[in-house]
Design a protein around this motif. Structure first.
Motif, PDB file in Angstrom:
ATOM      1  N   LEU A  26       0.854  -1.182   0.000  1.00  0.00           N
ATOM      2  CA  LEU A  26       0.000   0.000   0.000  1.00  0.00           C
ATOM      3  C   LEU A  26       0.893   1.235   0.000  1.00  0.00           C
ATOM      4  CD1 LEU A  26      -2.826  -1.015   2.498  1.00  0.00           C
ATOM      5  CD2 LEU A  26      -3.099  -0.443   0.075  1.00  0.00           C
ATOM      6  N   ARG A  27       0.588   2.214  -0.839  1.00  0.00           N
ATOM      7  CA  ARG A  27       1.453   3.387  -0.996  1.00  0.00           C
ATOM      8  C   ARG A  27       1.671   4.093   0.336  1.00  0.00           C
ATOM      9  NH1 ARG A  27      -3.384   5.892  -4.384  1.00  0.00           N
ATOM     10  NH2 ARG A  27      -4.747   6.429  -2.655  1.00  0.00           N
ATOM     11  N   THR A  28       2.895   4.589   0.538  1.00  0.00           N
ATOM     12  CA  THR A  28       3.231   5.324   1.749  1.00  0.00           C
ATOM     13  C   THR A  28       2.958   6.812   1.596  1.00  0.00           C
ATOM     14  OG1 THR A  28       5.501   5.368   0.919  1.00  0.00           O
ATOM     15  CG2 THR A  28       4.940   3.664   2.529  1.00  0.00           C
ATOM     16  N   ASP A  29       2.867   7.268   0.362  1.00  0.00           N
ATOM     17  CA  ASP A  29       2.480   8.652   0.066  1.00  0.00           C
ATOM     18  C   ASP A  29       2.113   8.715  -1.414  1.00  0.00           C
ATOM     19  OD1 ASP A  29       4.810   8.785  -1.453  1.00  0.00           O
ATOM     20  OD2 ASP A  29       5.939   9.816   0.093  1.00  0.00           O
ATOM     21  N   MET A  30       1.804   9.905  -1.903  1.00  0.00           N
ATOM     22  CA  MET A  30       1.474  10.044  -3.324  1.00  0.00           C
ATOM     23  C   MET A  30       2.662  10.534  -4.143  1.00  0.00           C
ATOM     24  SD  MET A  30      -1.492   9.070  -4.380  1.00  0.00           S
ATOM     25  CE  MET A  30      -1.928  10.055  -5.827  1.00  0.00           C
ATOM     26  N   THR A  31       3.721  10.961  -3.488  1.00  0.00           N
ATOM     27  CA  THR A  31       4.859  11.504  -4.234  1.00  0.00           C
ATOM     28  C   THR A  31       5.498  10.440  -5.117  1.00  0.00           C
ATOM     29  OG1 THR A  31       5.289  13.100  -2.471  1.00  0.00           O
ATOM     30  CG2 THR A  31       7.076  12.667  -3.999  1.00  0.00           C
ATOM     31  N   ILE A  32       5.703   9.253  -4.563  1.00  0.00           N
ATOM     32  CA  ILE A  32       6.363   8.196  -5.337  1.00  0.00           C
ATOM     33  C   ILE A  32       5.492   7.747  -6.517  1.00  0.00           C
ATOM     34  CG2 ILE A  32       7.319   5.860  -5.214  1.00  0.00           C
ATOM     35  CD1 ILE A  32       7.974   6.492  -2.243  1.00  0.00           C
ATOM     36  N   PRO A  33       4.185   7.449  -6.330  1.00  0.00           N
ATOM     37  CA  PRO A  33       3.375   7.095  -7.500  1.00  0.00           C
ATOM     38  C   PRO A  33       3.314   8.189  -8.558  1.00  0.00           C
ATOM     39  CG  PRO A  33       2.255   6.421  -5.483  1.00  0.00           C
ATOM     40  CD  PRO A  33       3.442   7.248  -5.068  1.00  0.00           C
ATOM     41  N   ILE A  34       3.256   9.463  -8.122  1.00  0.00           N
ATOM     42  CA  ILE A  34       3.190  10.544  -9.107  1.00  0.00           C
ATOM     43  C   ILE A  34       4.529  10.675  -9.837  1.00  0.00           C
ATOM     44  CG2 ILE A  34       2.987  13.049  -9.350  1.00  0.00           C
ATOM     45  CD1 ILE A  34       0.741  12.962  -7.278  1.00  0.00           C
ATOM     46  N   ALA A  35       5.642  10.448  -9.157  1.00  0.00           N
ATOM     47  CA  ALA A  35       6.944  10.437  -9.841  1.00  0.00           C
ATOM     48  C   ALA A  35       6.965   9.337 -10.905  1.00  0.00           C
ATOM     49  CB  ALA A  35       8.067  10.228  -8.827  1.00  0.00           C
ATOM     50  N   ARG A  36       6.405   8.175 -10.561  1.00  0.00           N
ATOM     51  CA  ARG A  36       6.322   7.085 -11.545  1.00  0.00           C
ATOM     52  C   ARG A  36       5.492   7.499 -12.749  1.00  0.00           C
ATOM     53  NH1 ARG A  36       2.219   4.170 -12.483  1.00  0.00           N
ATOM     54  NH2 ARG A  36       1.167   4.504 -10.476  1.00  0.00           N
ATOM     55  N   VAL A  37       4.345   8.123 -12.489  1.00  0.00           N
ATOM     56  CA  VAL A  37       3.463   8.556 -13.585  1.00  0.00           C
ATOM     57  C   VAL A  37       4.159   9.590 -14.471  1.00  0.00           C
ATOM     58  CG1 VAL A  37       1.346   9.820 -14.118  1.00  0.00           C
ATOM     59  CG2 VAL A  37       1.321   8.031 -12.372  1.00  0.00           C
ATOM     60  N   ALA A  38       4.800  10.578 -13.843  1.00  0.00           N
ATOM     61  CA  ALA A  38       5.451  11.646 -14.617  1.00  0.00           C
ATOM     62  C   ALA A  38       6.569  11.094 -15.483  1.00  0.00           C
ATOM     63  CB  ALA A  38       5.992  12.714 -13.672  1.00  0.00           C
TER      64      ALA A  38
END
Length: 308
Positions: free
Chosen positions: A72-84
């Motif tokens: 489960l994600r620990t924050d949104m920064t890492i998923p958004i970095a992946r998306v970008a």
């Protein structure tokens, strides 16, 4: 008969949900006006993706039906970095994203901390310091003003100044980690003990204890504080008045590289949120880009407003 729920989680009933939704709508209105587009990502990510944030293992791990390890994600920064780095690879930065989402953290035992956090935030990707930092701080203050926060302050520090000074002083990796641990845990007694034990030059040893107005940056040896000073110069007067320089500030996530900040409200025992620069995280996904962002605790804002 009681049917328990997992520790660090809670039920939200309709009256409270209505108040939380009003806070979220006010925040999203500010983010949208500032040009930040709302984004959603899966709550579950491959553990190998989360590991690129170097923020420790996720609080919850599961196996899917193919045997893949997910967290489960620990924050949104890492998923958004992946998306970008992947979904926007063919377009030019900067990218401006915002979100309202749940994140899941490990907690210290018996501290009453929540494992499931509802957060609102923005990520500005492709805009370097100091301009990007100043833009995000402006959005942060507009968002806090929009939900009705009044006497808040923003602690502004740097994730790079103290490590750089310790490296310049030839401090070993082990001693460096000991000093940084005391900073992250905000144990200033332990910090002073570690600094005294290392026998550092008095000018360097004093830096993590500096707190106050922009003038404290004059006491930082060399040019280490210049980017922080330039970001402050770019802020509008109402935002600059909210900022307190705190060179003892440290964040416990593993991707911060430059300016970092936290939001404090009277009567609340923990920060309402925080953020900072993570100029190396996108590179771990194969597309180096400077970036900065913040996350606010929706529950923290609700509690602070109830006590105002």
């Amino acid at each position: 008969m009681m049917h328990p729920i997992p520790s660090g989680t809670r039920d939200v009933l309709p009256d409270e949900m209505r108040e939380l939704r009003a806070i979220e709508n006010a925040l999203l209105g500010v983010f949208d006006d500032a040009g930040y587009g709302q984004i959603a990502t899966p709550a579950l990510e491959f553990e190998s993706v989360l590991a690129r944030g170097e923020s420790g293992p996720p609080a919850y791990r599961v196996l899917d039906d193919h045997g893949n390890v997910l967290g489960l994600r620990t924050d949104m920064t890492i998923p958004i970095a992946r998306v970008a780095a992947t979904r926007y690879a063919a377009s030019d930065p900067p990218y401006r994203f915002c979100y309202i989402a749940n994140a899941y953290r490990q907690v210290r035992p018996h501290r009453g901390q929540m494992r499931e956090l509802r957060q609102a935030g923005v990520e500005l990707i492709g805009s370097p310091a100091p301009a990007g930092t100043a833009e995000v701080l402006e959005v942060l203050c507009r968002a806090l003003d929009a939900v009705g926060m009044r006497d808040y302050r923003i602690g502004l520090g740097s994730a790079s100044i103290v490590p750089a000074l310790l490296d310049q002083a030839g401090v070993s990796d082990g001693d460096r980690e000991a000093v940084l641990h005391e900073l992250v845990t905000r144990d200033f007694v332990g910090l002073e003990r570690e600094l005294a034990r290392l026998g550092l030059d008095e000018r360097i040893a004093r830096v993590p204890l500096l707190r106050g107005g922009p003038a404290v940056l004059d006491e930082v040896p060399g040019q280490a504080g210049s980017l922080l000073g330039e970001a402050i110069e770019l802020l509008s007067a109402p935002v600059r008045d909210r900022v307190i320089i705190d060179l003892g500030l440290a964040r416990d996530l593993g991707y911060y590289t430059g300016s970092i900040f936290e939001v404090y409200a009277p009567g609340l025992g923990q920060p309402l949120g925080g953020g900072g620069r993570y100029d190396e995280l996108l590179g771990r996904f194969g597309r180096p880009l400077p970036a900065v962002g913040f996350a606010l605790s929706i529950d923290g804002l609700h509690e602070a407003l109830a006590g105002a």
